[in-house]
Design a protein around this motif. Structure first.
Motif, PDB file in Angstrom:
ATOM      1  N   GLY A 171     -59.033   8.251 -11.368  1.00 23.38           N
ATOM      2  CA  GLY A 171     -58.899   8.602 -10.197  1.00 23.38           C
ATOM      3  C   GLY A 171     -58.144   7.806  -9.361  1.00 23.38           C
ATOM      4  N   ALA A 172     -57.185   8.537  -8.590  1.00 23.96           N
ATOM      5  CA  ALA A 172     -56.094   7.647  -7.621  1.00 23.96           C
ATOM      6  C   ALA A 172     -56.154   8.174  -6.051  1.00 23.96           C
ATOM      7  N   THR A 173     -55.832   7.529  -5.413  1.00 21.46           N
ATOM      8  CA  THR A 173     -55.452   7.727  -3.935  1.00 21.46           C
ATOM      9  C   THR A 173     -54.033   7.656  -3.761  1.00 21.46           C
ATOM     10  N   PHE A 174     -53.656   8.095  -2.352  1.00 29.14           N
ATOM     11  CA  PHE A 174     -52.032   7.945  -2.532  1.00 29.14           C
ATOM     12  C   PHE A 174     -51.758   7.894  -0.941  1.00 29.14           C
ATOM     13  N   ILE A 175     -50.795   7.266  -0.350  1.00 35.29           N
ATOM     14  CA  ILE A 175     -50.082   7.214   0.766  1.00 35.29           C
ATOM     15  C   ILE A 175     -48.674   7.548   0.729  1.00 35.29           C
ATOM     16  N   VAL A 176     -48.126   8.482   0.893  1.00 38.20           N
ATOM     17  CA  VAL A 176     -46.732   8.735   1.034  1.00 38.20           C
ATOM     18  C   VAL A 176     -46.080   8.802   2.588  1.00 38.20           C
ATOM     19  N   GLY A 177     -45.084   7.928   2.767  1.00 36.09           N
ATOM     20  CA  GLY A 177     -44.343   7.887   4.046  1.00 36.09           C
ATOM     21  C   GLY A 177     -42.622   8.141   3.658  1.00 36.09           C
ATOM     22  N   ASP A 178     -41.937   8.192   4.811  1.00 40.02           N
ATOM     23  CA  ASP A 178     -40.431   8.303   4.674  1.00 40.02           C
ATOM     24  C   ASP A 178     -39.934   7.114   3.888  1.00 40.02           C
TER      25      ASP A 178
END
Length: 462
Positions: free
Chosen positions: A275-282
């Protein structure tokens, strides 16, 4: 999607629809309903647009309690799993649907019939995440009450799966004749009766559902303990694990592969997906800022206090969350019901938390955030894609079960920005179908071999 010698390994992705807990920021204005079907439809169709292997649902058999009251900060409940995965299959065409269902409290004949039915309705896209239920709190739901000792949980699960496979295997591929001219629908000689008398189950039946498109649903297993790994090596086709750090992921991967070989199975017959969480930005910097913002939203002061109280076993409302952790030792009182992660050596856990707080200069709330809300992948789309690919090429995993922090739109940014980069790099599919396989099942999408005949039921008899 199995890599040939020298070729890049292909990445598998799963989308986990989380419940109302500290993973999701349910209070965010952008968050939607956890019950309205529109949320499940958006989530499943977004995952299918991103060509994910399957959508995954956990199970909440009973609402958690804290200090004898409903834990209203972390309500780990949701509508019934089988109903949701059936509905999601109806509004998608290719993506798989996998539900978590307990082997401790269900019965093989009924659950096998339900899953085979959904496999037919979905065209071969269903999977079963086999879990064992751990405590009397959940056992209170059921006629038998109580719960099984730890070794017997997996013993029952082993017998359950083995009986289920015989039920799914009882109709031969050519058992359905459908000969209208001769008035013959099925060939009774091609339908086997299943009779079993074991320690946990007594079954004598002729299954009602013909063999489903996949033969039997894909078996998923969530469990990191030695018993869980052995069960997975013998029975599972996908492991959902918590080992999302690179080094521990490689160690877990190697350990499971050894157990798989010992069980007489090939290395390509089981996928390992943490299981993995993620945060994507510019940019990477923007993503790090957003990650801190999301973590503080996930772990409110009330959530941090409840988390610490579950470990210390007492009311901690008198402590300053911006100050140090409690200096006294935890009590044995069980405040939290329905959450297995709190069943730990509390003194050792508290000592480890204090060491981390001192080493990193963290307040009580910051310790909770560091322990529970650190996102696995944080960065620009390129950074996140690179990191996921590093894990897969390094055999720390075969892919990931991604858990967004917003329902139902949290997956959108990953599908829109990270998936195209993985495709450009040649490590992720560009379509479910191929000329050789125009109607893929979940098993074929995962690249798993066809199911083998089930092991003898004799071994399950006590």
């Amino acid at each position: 999607m199995t890599a040939a010698d020298g070729a890049q390994r292909q990445i598998h992705l799963v989308a986990h629809f989380p419940g109302v807990n500290s993973t999701t920021v349910w209070s965010d204005p952008a968050a939607g309903s956890q019950i309205d079907f529109a949320s499940f439809r958006h989530f499943a169709q977004t995952a299918e647009r991103g060509l994910f292997d399957y959508v995954f649902l956990a199970e909440g058999l009973r609402v958690r309690e804290h200090a004898g009251k409903i834990h209203d900060l972390d309500v780990a409940g949701r509508p019934a799993t089988l109903a949701i995965i059936t509905a999601m299959a109806a509004v998608t065409e290719r993506i798989g649907v996998v539900g978590t269902l307990s082997s401790t409290f269900n019965e093989p004949v009924e659950l096998a019939r339900q899953l085979a039915s959904i496999d037919h309705l979905s065209g071969g896209r269903v999977g079963w995440n086999v879990v064992t239920s751990s405590d009397a709190f959940h056992g209170g739901n059921f006629r038998r009450g109580g719960y099984l000792p730890y070794p017997e949980r997996y013993e029952r699960a082993e017998e359950f799966v083995r009986v289920a496979k015989h039920l799914w295997d009882s109709w031969a591929d050519d058992a359905l004749v459908a000969d209208a001219r001769r008035g013959r629908f099925a060939d009774p000689d091609r339908i086997a009766r299943v009779a079993h008398q074991g320690k946990h189950f007594a079954v004598d039946t002729t299954p009602t559902v013909p063999r489903s498109p996949q033969g039997y649903p894909v078996i998923v297993q969530a469990g990191d303990s030695p018993a869980g790994r052995d069960f997975a090596a013998a029975n599972a086709e996908v492991i959902f694990t918590r080992h999302s750090e690179y080094a521990e992921g490689r160690a877990f991967y190697a350990d499971v592969q050894e157990r798989l070989a010992a069980a007489g199975r090939s290395s390509d017959s089981l996928l390992i997906m943490p299981g993995a969480t993620f945060i994507v930005g510019d940019t990477d910097a923007e993503a790090r800022d957003l990650s801190r913002e999301v973590a503080h939203a996930q772990i409110s002061p009330q959530t941090a206090l409840a988390w610490l109280e579950a470990i210390w076993g007492r009311d901690l409302s008198d402590i300053d969350l911006d100050g140090p952790l409690p200096a006294d030792e935890p009590e044995e009182t069980v405040l939290r019901q329905g959450q297995t992660s709190t069943a730990i050596d509390r003194r050792a856990h508290a000592a480890r938390l204090r060491e981390r707080a001192e080493a990193e200069g963290l307040s009580a709330r910051e310790v909770v955030i560091a322990e529970t809300a650190q996102h696995t992948f944080v960065g620009s789309a390129e950074t996140v894609a690179d990191e996921i690919n590093r894990y897969v090429q390094g055999r720390a995993s075969d892919g990931f079960v991604l858990v967004p922090h917003l329902v139902p739109t949290g997956l959108d940014v990953f599908v829109d920005r990270v998936v195209p980069i993985l495709q450009e790099r040649g490590v992720y599919r560009t379509a479910y179908e191929s000329p050789a396989n125009p109607r893929p099942t979940l098993r074929s999408v995962l690249g798993l071999p066809a199911p083998q005949p089930p092991a003898s039921l004799d071994l399950a008899v006590a």
